[in-house]
Enzyme design. Structure first.
Site, mmCIF file in Angstrom:
data_model
loop_
_atom_site.group_PDB
_atom_site.id
_atom_site.type_symbol
_atom_site.label_atom_id
_atom_site.label_comp_id
_atom_site.label_asym_id
_atom_site.label_seq_id
_atom_site.Cartn_x
_atom_site.Cartn_y
_atom_site.Cartn_z
ATOM 1 C CG ASN A 78 -11.026 -15.461 27.717
ATOM 2 O OD1 ASN A 78 -11.634 -16.135 28.753
ATOM 3 N ND2 ASN A 78 -11.300 -14.340 27.410
ATOM 4 N NE ARG A 79 -12.783 -16.362 33.302
ATOM 5 C CZ ARG A 79 -12.928 -14.905 33.055
ATOM 6 N NH1 ARG A 79 -13.176 -14.793 31.813
ATOM 7 N NH2 ARG A 79 -12.624 -14.128 33.971
ATOM 8 C CG HIS B 125 -5.480 -14.275 31.157
ATOM 9 N ND1 HIS B 125 -6.312 -14.546 29.805
ATOM 10 C CD2 HIS B 125 -6.067 -13.034 31.782
ATOM 11 C CE1 HIS B 125 -7.075 -13.423 29.759
ATOM 12 N NE2 HIS B 125 -7.000 -12.618 30.691
ATOM 13 C CG HIS C 200 -4.889 -8.518 29.332
ATOM 14 N ND1 HIS C 200 -5.176 -7.571 30.474
ATOM 15 C CD2 HIS C 200 -5.668 -9.629 29.449
ATOM 16 C CE1 HIS C 200 -6.465 -8.015 30.658
ATOM 17 N NE2 HIS C 200 -6.636 -9.137 30.536
ATOM 18 C CD GLU D 268 -8.641 -9.508 27.349
ATOM 19 O OE1 GLU D 268 -8.449 -10.582 27.285
ATOM 20 O OE2 GLU D 268 -9.080 -8.642 28.177
#
Lengths: 347, 405
Positions: A78-79, A104, A174, A312
């Site tokens: 993720n971010r 990611h 994922h 996820e």
């Protein structure tokens, strides 16, 4: 359960593929490239087998896996806002690859790398060493992922990691699921998630607050069709082009891992297949394939928006820049552990 | 924290029908999950009455728009209205300028059809109902069926029959039987509601037509009452009614807070399919076996024995046994037990408690014998089965046990 090992891709370094099977005819194929789940054949209500994962037509596709099909994501799933964080007082900058943010693990994250795989006794183990400075992250990290398939259709994914210097870590798997095997998009799939809250996001996907699901399109405490929810008038959905949001799993200390338990269920009325997700993680990112349009995959036509969905399991997005940052820092002497189980069965 | 304003909301439904009741349950579910506070106006008998509605001093309305009279009466409403109803093939059939939450009629029929074709059927028919103002969804389901049949190059076979009334009942049944006889067999029939499916199932029984061997039948609504009234458990497509109610409530809630939704339209797909005996067609069985199973299915719970089955089929017990061994890999007695077990598990799943009664109701000679059959076939006691079944209701929240893997 038995195991089949085959070669894929071109010389000089072909990525090995491993296949786990069970007696109901299920077959899960895993690639060394990105430790990715390549395909998962599972029977429907009528006993017909179909692949419930989206993926590339040829194993070489996983070398340039721009949409992260089936891959293990790291060092940070993720971010991270602007790719920046402060670790033990020192500011750090990681690779920025998504609207000004880190996403990611960057373009050469764990999903793009070749893992060292071995298969025996009905399980697949994959290892990877991420060097100091990888994508801008400090310290060398050694990661191990173990896949097991049981007779009930449960695929267990166990993660382990150690580091030689403090580093943020957040791993996830994922896979894009489509339980009807690609006959239609996932709009008619019924989703249920055990969460009273989700993280609302800004236009670049960074969480800006904890929001209650009640009264919103995000209330999946009772099963609801994904496609109909995508039609609800909702500023968050409009901004993200669908769901791309993290649910805060009920009963977890925010940002902290806990006991392994079931947190979500998806059923497809047409095929009768269901997916159950169990995890130790505090967050569950629902992504409805909002950017799938035009991706060439195994289907005869390019994939379209909402042709697959991802659930996820991980820590919260951008958690390293939140009050819960301590929970996502791996220090020397500690072991990062996660267990997530995807189980495909009939309803 | 301020107390939210209480809104007065009318629910205009004919909640004597399962569809409307479940939509209302969905509205209630939405309200219980939010801070929204609504005073609900419903007629005491849950029926819809239009006269006077224009004088009603409320804040908002959720109404079943299947009846065009309702749509007309609410067309100029000064207060927010959210419509609930069926989807239409033709855009022009939707009411203008009102948010609309629809059950997707095409997907309902498609799901039923896909199920029948997967079960191995190659002839299909639709049992509809006579056209009336309040059941435009019936015609929409016919349109969906017609479109599917044309797409797949199958003959379009639609029968509406008579509307249900006591005076024309015999005639209605005779017509249904004549229609059933006229169809090529085996045939998969979709009924536009479970209520219609139940009637047709009864006609099959009267005419001695084996279900699901000759006629595989599936309804729509997953109505527990219709299911209870049939001897052969009825397969059915579940509509997304709860979600429709939640969606309609959400849209009205938005409008009550000043959001303008105009002609927002949300189509809700079916929530699932409940596959029971009436559609469990298996294509290649010997006629003796088919006939025997037809008999067993109807009378297994009444304590029948293998001799009676053989007598019904009209062959000796030993040759019936050899047909069973060859075709099904089990004895006639095994098959009778299987149906008894199926009946018992169905009752236990509903939460009934007296095991002696359950055993007798299902044709077991004693509750001890039922216990034995459960242990042998399912590996658990009837009580343990019941506990598991009642815990795992589809509508309940997710289990929190840690041993799910």
């Amino acid at each position: 359960m038995n195991l089949m090992i085959s070669d894929a891709g071109d010389m000089p370094a072909p990525d090995q593929l491993f296949t786990l099977r069970n007696s109901s005819g299920m077959a899960v194929t895993i690639s060394e490239r990105g430790a990715a789940l390549v395909s998962w054949l599972a029977p429907d209500r009528y006993g017909r087998m179909a692949d419930v994962l989206l993926g590339y037509p040829d194993p070489a596709g996983y070398r340039d896996n721009s949409v992260y099909f089936g891959a293990v994501i790291g060092r940070w799933a993720n971010r991270i806002a602007h790719g920046r964080f402060v670790l033990d007082g020192a500011p750090r900058q990681t690779v920025v690859n998504d609207r000004g943010n880190h996403l990611h693990g960057g373009p050469l994250g764990f999903h793009a790398l070749r893992w060292q795989g071995e298969g025996e006794d009905g399980e697949v183990r994959l290892r990877l060493v991420s060097p100091d400075g990888d994508a801008g992250f400090p310290g060398q990290v050694e990661v191990g992922v173990r896949y097991l398939l049981d007779e009930e259709g449960a695929l267990t994914i166990e993660y382990e990691a150690v580091a030689d210097a403090p580093t943020p870590i957040n791993l996830t798997s994922h896979p894009y699921f489509n339980l009807n095997g690609g006959m239609a998009d996932v709009g008619d799939h019924m989703l249920q998630v055990d969460a009273d809250h989700y993280l609302s996001i800004d236009a670049t996907g960074i969480p800006i607050g904890v929001a209650a699901v009640s009264g919103t399109a995000f209330d999946f405490r009772r099963p609801a069709a994904i496609g109909a929810r995508l039609c609800w008038p909702d500023a968050q959905l409009r901004m993200a082009g669908g769901f791309d949001h993290c649910f805060c799993i009920r009963g977890r200390v925010p940002g902290q891992a806990g006991e392994l338990r079931e947190v979500a269920k998806v059923t497809d009325p047409g095929s009768g297949r269901s997916l159950r997700v169990a995890t130790t993680e505090p967050g569950l990112q629902l992504y409805t394939g909002n950017y799938l349009s035009g991706v060439r995959g195994r289907a005869p036509r390019p994939y379209a928006r909402h042709d697959g969905f991802c659930l996820e399991a991980s820590a919260y997005p951008n958690q390293i820049n939140s009050e819960h940052a301590a929970a996502v820092i791996l220090r020397p002497g500690q072991v990062y552990r996660q267990t997530t189980v995807y189980r495909i069965a009939l309803q | 924290m301020s107390t939210p304003k209480t809104h007065r909301v009318a629910l205009l439904f004919n909640a004597n029908k399962i569809f409307d009741r479940e939509v209302i349950a969905g509205v209630a579910d939405y309200l219980s999950s939010t801070r929204s506070s609504w005073d609900l106006f419903l007629e005491e008998d849950f029926r819809l009455r239009l006269p006077g509605i224009e004088q009603w001093q409320g804040d908002g309305i959720i109404a079943d728009f299947d009846d065009p009279a309702v749509a007309a009466a609410l067309a100029d409403s000064r207060i927010p209205v959210v419509a609930v109803g069926g989807s239409y093939e033709n855009e022009a059939d939707y009411p203008a300028r009102v948010p609309y939450v629809a059950t997707d009629n095409f997907k309902l029929i498609k799901l039923a059809y896909d199920h029948l074709i997967e079960a191995g059927l190659r002839h299909f028919a639709l049992f509809s109902l006579p056209e009336a103002q309040g059941n435009r969804w019936g015609q929409e389901r016919e349109k969906a069926f017609r479109a599917l049949m044309r797409r797949e190059n199958f003959e379009v076979e639609i029968f509406r029959g008579l509307s249900t009334s006591a005076s024309s009942w015999d005639e209605a049944v005779q017509q249904q039987i004549a229609w059933l006889h006229s169809l090529p067999k085996p045939v998969g029939i979709i009924a536009v509601t479970d209520a219609r499916a139940r009637q047709l199932l009864q006609a099959c029984m009267l005419a001695g037509i084996a279900v699901p061997e000759q006629v595989a039948l599936i309804g729509i609504d997953n109505d527990p009452l219709a299911r209870m009234l049939t001897r052969i458990p009825l397969s059915s497509v579940m509509q997304g009614t709860h979600e429709m109610g939640r969606t309609a409530a959400h849209l009205l809630d938005q409008m009550l807070h000043g959001v303008r939704l105009g002609g927002t339209r949300i189509l809700v797909p079916p929530a699932g399919i409940n596959v029971l005996t009436s559609s469990k067609h298996e294509s290649t069985k010997h006629p003796h076996v088919m006939r025997a199973r037809h008999y067993i299915r109807q009378y297994a719970c009444q304590g029948i024995k293998t001799d009676q089955v053989a007598a019904y089929v009209g062959i000796s017990r030993s040759s019936l046994e050899s047909y069973f061994r060859r075709e099904l890999g089990c004895s006639v007695h095994d098959e009778i037990l299987r149906f008894r077990l199926e009946a018992a598990t169905a009752i236990l799943a509903r939460g009934d408690c007296n095991l002696v009664e359950v055993a007798l109701k299902c044709g077991f000679t004693s509750s001890q014998y039922m216990h034995l059959v459960f242990k042998r076939e399912l590996g658990c006691t009837p009580r343990a089965y019941q506990q598991r079944a009642t815990q795992d209701q589809p509508e309940s929240c997710l289990p929190t046990s840690t041993n799910e893997t």
